[in-house]
Design a protein around this motif. Structure first.
Motif, PDB file in Angstrom:
ATOM      1  N   VAL A 254     -62.594 -44.898  95.136  1.00  0.00           N
ATOM      2  CA  VAL A 254     -63.005 -43.624  94.543  1.00  0.00           C
ATOM      3  C   VAL A 254     -62.360 -43.419  93.180  1.00  0.00           C
ATOM      4  CG1 VAL A 254     -63.395 -42.899  97.052  1.00  0.00           C
ATOM      5  CG2 VAL A 254     -60.953 -42.670  95.942  1.00  0.00           C
ATOM      6  N   ARG A 255     -61.545 -44.279  92.554  1.00  0.00           N
ATOM      7  CA  ARG A 255     -60.848 -43.867  91.395  1.00  0.00           C
ATOM      8  C   ARG A 255     -61.905 -43.785  90.355  1.00  0.00           C
ATOM      9  NH1 ARG A 255     -55.961 -43.175  90.115  1.00  0.00           N
ATOM     10  NH2 ARG A 255     -55.118 -44.423  92.172  1.00  0.00           N
ATOM     11  N   PRO A 256     -62.300 -42.661  89.385  1.00  0.00           N
ATOM     12  CA  PRO A 256     -63.141 -42.801  88.345  1.00  0.00           C
ATOM     13  C   PRO A 256     -63.119 -43.674  87.505  1.00  0.00           C
ATOM     14  CG  PRO A 256     -61.698 -40.966  88.254  1.00  0.00           C
ATOM     15  CD  PRO A 256     -61.418 -41.338  89.398  1.00  0.00           C
ATOM     16  N   VAL A 257     -64.296 -44.211  86.984  1.00  0.00           N
ATOM     17  CA  VAL A 257     -64.389 -45.257  85.963  1.00  0.00           C
ATOM     18  C   VAL A 257     -64.865 -44.353  84.527  1.00  0.00           C
ATOM     19  CG1 VAL A 257     -65.926 -47.206  84.869  1.00  0.00           C
ATOM     20  CG2 VAL A 257     -65.305 -46.991  87.333  1.00  0.00           C
ATOM     21  N   VAL A 258     -63.973 -44.861  83.624  1.00  0.00           N
ATOM     22  CA  VAL A 258     -64.042 -43.946  82.168  1.00  0.00           C
ATOM     23  C   VAL A 258     -64.772 -45.014  81.349  1.00  0.00           C
ATOM     24  CG1 VAL A 258     -63.147 -43.107  80.323  1.00  0.00           C
ATOM     25  CG2 VAL A 258     -62.104 -42.724  82.762  1.00  0.00           C
ATOM     26  N   ILE A 259     -66.046 -44.540  80.907  1.00  0.00           N
ATOM     27  CA  ILE A 259     -66.814 -45.340  79.703  1.00  0.00           C
ATOM     28  C   ILE A 259     -66.879 -44.678  78.464  1.00  0.00           C
ATOM     29  CG2 ILE A 259     -68.920 -46.374  79.373  1.00  0.00           C
ATOM     30  CD1 ILE A 259     -69.709 -46.219  82.521  1.00  0.00           C
ATOM     31  N   GLU A 260     -65.981 -45.400  77.556  1.00  0.00           N
ATOM     32  CA  GLU A 260     -65.935 -44.895  76.339  1.00  0.00           C
ATOM     33  C   GLU A 260     -67.345 -44.810  75.466  1.00  0.00           C
ATOM     34  OE1 GLU A 260     -63.219 -43.147  75.465  1.00  0.00           O
ATOM     35  OE2 GLU A 260     -61.724 -44.242  76.731  1.00  0.00           O
ATOM     36  N   PRO A 261     -67.259 -44.026  74.506  1.00  0.00           N
ATOM     37  CA  PRO A 261     -68.412 -43.745  73.622  1.00  0.00           C
ATOM     38  C   PRO A 261     -68.744 -45.040  72.850  1.00  0.00           C
ATOM     39  CG  PRO A 261     -67.007 -41.847  73.215  1.00  0.00           C
ATOM     40  CD  PRO A 261     -65.972 -42.752  74.181  1.00  0.00           C
ATOM     41  N   GLU A 262     -70.401 -45.090  73.045  1.00  0.00           N
ATOM     42  CA  GLU A 262     -70.885 -46.526  72.431  1.00  0.00           C
ATOM     43  C   GLU A 262     -70.363 -47.784  73.101  1.00  0.00           C
ATOM     44  OE1 GLU A 262     -70.990 -46.318  68.396  1.00  0.00           O
ATOM     45  OE2 GLU A 262     -72.662 -44.740  68.657  1.00  0.00           O
ATOM     46  N   ALA A 263     -69.836 -47.684  74.243  1.00  0.00           N
ATOM     47  CA  ALA A 263     -69.360 -48.947  74.873  1.00  0.00           C
ATOM     48  C   ALA A 263     -70.469 -49.984  75.330  1.00  0.00           C
ATOM     49  CB  ALA A 263     -68.714 -48.639  76.093  1.00  0.00           C
ATOM     50  N   LEU A 264     -71.779 -49.257  75.869  1.00  0.00           N
ATOM     51  CA  LEU A 264     -72.903 -49.900  76.181  1.00  0.00           C
ATOM     52  C   LEU A 264     -73.711 -50.097  75.149  1.00  0.00           C
ATOM     53  CD1 LEU A 264     -73.112 -47.823  79.349  1.00  0.00           C
ATOM     54  CD2 LEU A 264     -72.152 -50.001  79.366  1.00  0.00           C
ATOM     55  N   GLY A 265     -73.651 -49.344  74.028  1.00  0.00           N
ATOM     56  CA  GLY A 265     -74.766 -49.702  73.118  1.00  0.00           C
ATOM     57  C   GLY A 265     -74.747 -48.332  72.211  1.00  0.00           C
ATOM     58  N   ASP A 266     -75.671 -48.426  71.193  1.00  0.00           N
ATOM     59  CA  ASP A 266     -75.437 -47.228  70.115  1.00  0.00           C
ATOM     60  C   ASP A 266     -75.897 -46.024  70.759  1.00  0.00           C
ATOM     61  OD1 ASP A 266     -74.910 -48.999  68.109  1.00  0.00           O
ATOM     62  OD2 ASP A 266     -76.996 -49.147  67.333  1.00  0.00           O
ATOM     63  N   GLY A 267     -74.828 -44.894  70.864  1.00  0.00           N
ATOM     64  CA  GLY A 267     -74.947 -43.825  71.328  1.00  0.00           C
ATOM     65  C   GLY A 267     -75.066 -43.948  72.857  1.00  0.00           C
ATOM     66  N   MET A 268     -74.438 -44.924  73.428  1.00  0.00           N
ATOM     67  CA  MET A 268     -74.389 -45.065  75.016  1.00  0.00           C
ATOM     68  C   MET A 268     -72.881 -45.449  75.560  1.00  0.00           C
ATOM     69  SD  MET A 268     -78.069 -46.531  76.418  1.00  0.00           S
ATOM     70  CE  MET A 268     -77.627 -48.141  75.832  1.00  0.00           C
ATOM     71  N   ARG A 272     -67.520 -39.634  76.113  1.00  0.00           N
ATOM     72  CA  ARG A 272     -66.914 -40.212  77.246  1.00  0.00           C
ATOM     73  C   ARG A 272     -67.646 -40.086  78.478  1.00  0.00           C
ATOM     74  NH1 ARG A 272     -60.450 -39.955  78.115  1.00  0.00           N
ATOM     75  NH2 ARG A 272     -60.828 -41.400  76.356  1.00  0.00           N
ATOM     76  N   LEU A 273     -68.104 -40.953  79.473  1.00  0.00           N
ATOM     77  CA  LEU A 273     -68.802 -40.813  80.654  1.00  0.00           C
ATOM     78  C   LEU A 273     -67.748 -41.241  81.701  1.00  0.00           C
ATOM     79  CD1 LEU A 273     -71.364 -40.629  82.279  1.00  0.00           C
ATOM     80  CD2 LEU A 273     -71.847 -42.753  81.700  1.00  0.00           C
ATOM     81  N   VAL A 274     -67.771 -40.431  82.843  1.00  0.00           N
ATOM     82  CA  VAL A 274     -66.836 -40.515  83.932  1.00  0.00           C
ATOM     83  C   VAL A 274     -67.692 -40.526  84.997  1.00  0.00           C
ATOM     84  CG1 VAL A 274     -64.831 -39.892  85.044  1.00  0.00           C
ATOM     85  CG2 VAL A 274     -64.868 -39.587  82.407  1.00  0.00           C
ATOM     86  N   VAL A 275     -67.741 -41.711  85.826  1.00  0.00           N
ATOM     87  CA  VAL A 275     -68.583 -41.857  86.991  1.00  0.00           C
ATOM     88  C   VAL A 275     -67.703 -42.475  88.338  1.00  0.00           C
ATOM     89  CG1 VAL A 275     -70.876 -41.790  85.673  1.00  0.00           C
ATOM     90  CG2 VAL A 275     -69.615 -43.951  86.236  1.00  0.00           C
TER      91      VAL A 275
END
Length: 392
Positions: A254-268, A272-275
């Motif tokens: 259940v511990r949230p996953v932090v995805i930093e800016p542009e980690a997946l692609g330009d503008g993605m 910071r996205l937390v899911v």
């Protein structure tokens, strides 16, 4: 004190109660299938010590114990079975409810209800400490106080009063059934760990709507979101769940996953996205759970978080929307709506059932491994290197 340990993928049969004060501990390492504990009743004796008190034909006290407790009873994950307890001593447990050769009224009703449950594939959800939480059957029924006492004592015999298992599911049947997870072919009852597939957005996550990016906690039923296909779809339901991470039996689930800016692609993502670990992102035409993308630099779990408030957004059908500029899945009800605090029904399906429904009913294929996932990870790693070089 631990008397018996069960290694990952191992099986142990208990045919007599443990020495008082000792325990059985599962050693599931999360990388292999869980262990199996078989509680049996045979010529050598029963795994349970049983006491029953009947007053005027009604159960007034019922005790069952194995001389110790169960420790580290853990759920599985994608493609990996969790720990399991099979009870072959059910007949012995309930035989104690016979009074002078005549079945007790409560016992009669319980036999009928549970037999129906077994035939319809229903489950009895037993919370830590033995509280009966919910039922899921073709023809729902309600256990009376005496029946709950019996079921609760069976659960308490295994787990005691401490919360050592989160929503362990007890499936009792009075006929023999094939047990696919044990080398012993027939069982009377099965306990499995029941951790729900839990895809959610953390509070503060901005969702793209017709009125711009809106924090998920500020959304309401009827608000209109923009899908990946460019369609406008109204929100049908919003789930909310607050989680105490350190109190959870498997905090990493259940511990949230932090995805930093542009980690997946330009503008993605754009910021910071937390899911939650199970929340799937739409990448290259497939849905990939966030936990499958961890690289512990640009995509990592937040080990400092003690509590998290999760939300999920449901449309008329499973779809892809945008969170912080990143295409992500919406809520798909696979039988786990009951995990949310604002759900009307708190019954939760078995993890295996949820997984099957997610794969069969999702809006895109679920990617959990193989060359496709390897290629996605490779591209993320290449961006990770690029981000580091740009920062120099």
């Amino acid at each position: 004190m631990t008397n018996v340990t069960i290694a990952a993928s191992g099986t142990y049969t208990l045919s007599a109660p443990l020495t008082n004060g000792t325990n059985i501990e599962f050693l599931n390492d999360g990388a292999a299938a869980g262990g199996v504990l078989i509680l049996t009743d045979n010529a050598q004796g029963s795994a349970f010590n049983i006491t029953t008190q009947i007053t005027s034909g009604t159960i007034s006290g019922y005790g069952a114990n194995i001389g110790g407790g169960i420790l580290n009873f853990q759920p599985g994950s994608y493609g990996i079975a969790g720990d399991q307890i099979t009870i072959q001593a059910v007949a012995d447990l309930f035989a104690s409810l016979f009074v002078g050769g005549t079945l007790n009224t409560d016992y009669n009703a319980l036999v009928g209800d549970i037999s129906e449950a077994a035939q319809s594939g229903g489950q009895i959800v037993v919370l830590p400490g033995g509280t009966v939480d919910g039922l899921s059957f073709t023809n729902p029924f309600t256990l009376d106080a005496a029946q709950k006492l019996v079921i609760g004592e069976v659960a308490g015999a295994l787990f005691g009063t401490a919360a050592t298992a989160d929503h362990a599911t007890l499936d009792i049947g009075f006929g023999t059934r094939v047990n696919p997870n044990s080398n012993t072919p027939f069982v009377d009852a099965i306990f499995t760990t029941n951790v729900a597939i839990n895809p959610c957005f953390a509070a503060g996550t901005r969702i793209l709507t017709t009125r711009g990016d809106v924090a998920v906690e500020a959304l309401a039923v009827g608000d209109v979101v923009i899908t990946h296909a460019g369609e406008e779809q109204p929100i049908m339901w919003i789930g909310r769940r607050e989680v105490e991470i350190d109190a959870h039996p498997r905090p990493e689930s259940v511990r949230p996953v932090v995805i930093e800016p542009e980690a997946l692609g330009d503008g993605m993502p754009a910021r910071r996205l937390v899911v939650s670990p199970d929340h799937a992102l739409f990448i290259g035409g497939v849905l990939v759970p966030a936990k499958e993308l961890l690289n512990w630099t640009t995509i990592r779990q937040d080990n400092a978080a003690a509590r998290v408030l999760y939300y999920h957004v449901e449309l008329a059908a499973h779809d892809v929307i945008f969170a912080e500029g990143t295409p992500v899945e919406t809520y798909l009800d696979t039988g786990h709506r009951g995990i949310f605090d604002n759900a009307e029904d708190h019954v939760v399906a078995l993890p295996a059932v949820m997984q099957q429904r997610r794969e069969a009913e999702g809006c895109a294929p679920l990617c959990l491994g193989g060359p496709e996932l390897a290629e996605i990870r490779r591209k993320i790693a290449a961006r990770q290197v690029g981000i580091r070089l740009a920062a120099r």
